[in-house]
Write a protein that holds these residues in place. Sequence first.
Motif, short mmCIF file in Angstrom:
data_model
loop_
_atom_site.label_atom_id
_atom_site.label_comp_id
_atom_site.label_asym_id
_atom_site.label_seq_id
_atom_site.Cartn_x
_atom_site.Cartn_y
_atom_site.Cartn_z
N ALA A 82 0.77 -1.10 -0.11
CA ALA A 82 -0.07 0.08 0.18
C ALA A 82 0.79 1.22 -0.09
CB ALA A 82 -1.03 -0.03 1.35
N MET A 83 2.09 1.27 0.65
CA MET A 83 2.65 2.46 0.68
C MET A 83 3.14 2.99 -0.81
SD MET A 83 5.21 -0.12 1.49
CE MET A 83 4.82 -0.61 2.96
N CYS A 84 3.13 2.19 -1.62
CA CYS A 84 3.71 2.57 -3.01
C CYS A 84 2.36 2.45 -3.94
CB CYS A 84 4.77 1.64 -3.78
SG CYS A 84 6.31 1.83 -2.93
N HIS A 85 1.63 1.49 -3.81
CA HIS A 85 0.29 1.22 -4.95
C HIS A 85 -0.88 1.75 -4.22
CE1 HIS A 85 2.84 -0.91 -7.42
NE2 HIS A 85 3.11 -1.79 -6.78
N GLY A 86 -0.88 2.30 -3.11
CA GLY A 86 -2.24 2.99 -2.38
C GLY A 86 -3.05 2.13 -2.21
N LEU A 87 -4.35 2.77 -1.63
CA LEU A 87 -5.56 2.15 -1.06
C LEU A 87 -6.54 2.75 -1.66
CD1 LEU A 87 -4.22 1.91 2.80
CD2 LEU A 87 -4.70 -0.02 1.30
N PRO A 88 -7.97 1.81 -1.49
CA PRO A 88 -8.99 2.48 -2.01
C PRO A 88 -9.41 3.92 -1.18
CG PRO A 88 -9.39 0.23 -1.64
CD PRO A 88 -8.08 0.59 -1.00
N GLY A 89 -9.89 4.73 -2.06
CA GLY A 89 -10.31 6.06 -1.51
C GLY A 89 -9.20 6.84 -0.91
N GLU A 90 -7.77 6.50 -0.98
CA GLU A 90 -6.73 7.38 -0.41
C GLU A 90 -5.90 8.14 -1.39
OE1 GLU A 90 -5.66 7.61 2.98
OE2 GLU A 90 -7.68 6.86 3.41
N PRO A 91 -5.51 9.13 -1.02
CA PRO A 91 -4.55 9.82 -2.08
C PRO A 91 -3.34 9.01 -2.30
CG PRO A 91 -4.67 11.16 -0.28
CD PRO A 91 -5.52 10.00 0.05
N LYS A 92 -2.51 9.36 -3.20
CA LYS A 92 -1.38 8.63 -3.76
C LYS A 92 -0.34 9.11 -2.59
CE LYS A 92 0.51 8.66 -7.99
NZ LYS A 92 1.04 9.00 -9.31
N GLY A 93 0.46 8.49 -1.81
CA GLY A 93 1.38 8.63 -1.02
C GLY A 93 2.64 9.46 -1.20
N ALA A 94 3.49 9.65 -0.48
CA ALA A 94 4.66 10.44 -0.58
C ALA A 94 5.77 9.68 -1.44
CB ALA A 94 5.27 11.22 0.37
N ILE A 95 5.81 8.31 -0.90
CA ILE A 95 6.67 7.40 -1.65
C ILE A 95 6.23 7.31 -3.26
CG2 ILE A 95 7.35 4.73 -1.64
CD1 ILE A 95 7.36 5.19 1.26
N ALA A 96 5.09 7.11 -3.54
CA ALA A 96 4.64 6.96 -4.90
C ALA A 96 4.95 8.15 -5.82
CB ALA A 96 3.07 6.48 -4.83
N MET A 97 4.68 9.26 -5.16
CA MET A 97 4.73 10.66 -5.64
C MET A 97 6.47 10.90 -6.01
SD MET A 97 1.82 13.14 -4.43
CE MET A 97 2.59 13.40 -2.83
N GLY A 98 7.28 10.22 -5.38
CA GLY A 98 8.62 10.32 -5.55
C GLY A 98 9.40 9.21 -6.41
N MET A 99 8.56 8.42 -6.95
CA MET A 99 9.06 7.24 -7.70
C MET A 99 9.16 7.46 -9.21
SD MET A 99 7.96 4.11 -5.47
CE MET A 99 8.88 2.93 -6.54
N TYR A 100 10.10 7.23 -10.01
CA TYR A 100 9.91 6.85 -11.21
C TYR A 100 10.43 5.35 -11.65
CZ TYR A 100 10.10 7.54 -16.16
OH TYR A 100 9.81 7.51 -17.71
N PRO A 101 9.59 4.86 -12.62
CA PRO A 101 8.30 5.21 -12.88
C PRO A 101 7.46 5.18 -11.77
CG PRO A 101 8.98 3.09 -13.79
CD PRO A 101 10.16 3.58 -13.29
N ALA A 102 6.18 5.81 -12.17
CA ALA A 102 5.20 6.03 -10.84
C ALA A 102 4.54 4.69 -10.90
CB ALA A 102 4.37 7.14 -11.22
N PRO A 103 4.38 4.11 -9.49
CA PRO A 103 3.89 2.61 -9.56
C PRO A 103 2.41 2.86 -9.63
CG PRO A 103 4.43 3.87 -7.15
CD PRO A 103 5.28 4.68 -8.32
N PRO A 104 1.58 1.95 -10.33
CA PRO A 104 0.36 2.07 -10.59
C PRO A 104 -0.30 2.04 -9.24
CG PRO A 104 1.30 -0.34 -11.07
CD PRO A 104 2.25 0.38 -10.77
N GLN A 105 -1.39 2.99 -9.17
CA GLN A 105 -2.43 2.98 -8.22
C GLN A 105 -3.26 1.84 -8.37
OE1 GLN A 105 -1.43 5.15 -5.21
NE2 GLN A 105 0.24 4.52 -6.49
N LEU A 106 -3.30 0.72 -7.64
CA LEU A 106 -4.04 -0.52 -8.08
C LEU A 106 -5.33 -0.49 -7.66
CD1 LEU A 106 -1.27 -3.24 -6.96
CD2 LEU A 106 -1.65 -2.16 -9.21
N PHE A 107 -5.88 0.55 -6.73
CA PHE A 107 -7.37 0.57 -6.47
C PHE A 107 -7.85 1.76 -6.86
CE2 PHE A 107 -5.84 -2.52 -3.35
CZ PHE A 107 -6.78 -3.55 -3.43
#
Length: 189
Positions: A82-107
């Motif tokens: 979840a720290m990279c790929h997110g949770l339902p109804g939650e905004p993209k986290g700081a780790i995901a925003m700082g990654m390239y390529p961006a990890p897909p937000q699975l929910f």
Amino acid sequence: MVKGLILGILLAILLIAGGAYFFISSGHAPVATSAPPIPFEKTFARLGLNAYLGKLPHPEPQVPADEANMVSGAKVYKEQCAMCHGLPGEPKGAIAMGMYPAPPQLFHGVGVTDDDAWESYWKVENGIRLTGMPGYKGQLTETQIWQVAVLVKNADKISASVKSELAAGAATPMSMAMPSSSPAPAKKK
């Protein structure tokens, strides 16, 4: 004439390889996650991954997509993914925003629901080089990896109990996650 053609082709290959080496070794290649991609970077990465995955066997999931496996998969996902790929109804986290390529937000949106479960299983087990996606072989059991693969395959149709498992403890306010401290004193000039 054939010798000249072959020599020309070899020379062109050497020039391209030398140019690429010079481009990278001279510090011109973008290395920051915020830098724009190298031309065709995404295309070549996607081609390589898809070609590799196409050669692999396509096993059926080793766990059924039932409520118990989805809830168990949600617990593992929440702890490991979840720290990279997110949770339902939650905004993209700081780790995901700082990654390239961006990890897909699975929910959010399609995620990987259009991928077969075996493909997600392979990605979780082995990771994907140069993307930040780690391999979990040896850290998670085969059953846990299949439970996560089945969960993300069915992310667009999860039940209320799976959503509630994903949401449990998901939003930790920054004030609780970080110890309180006073602001750093201003530097004297």
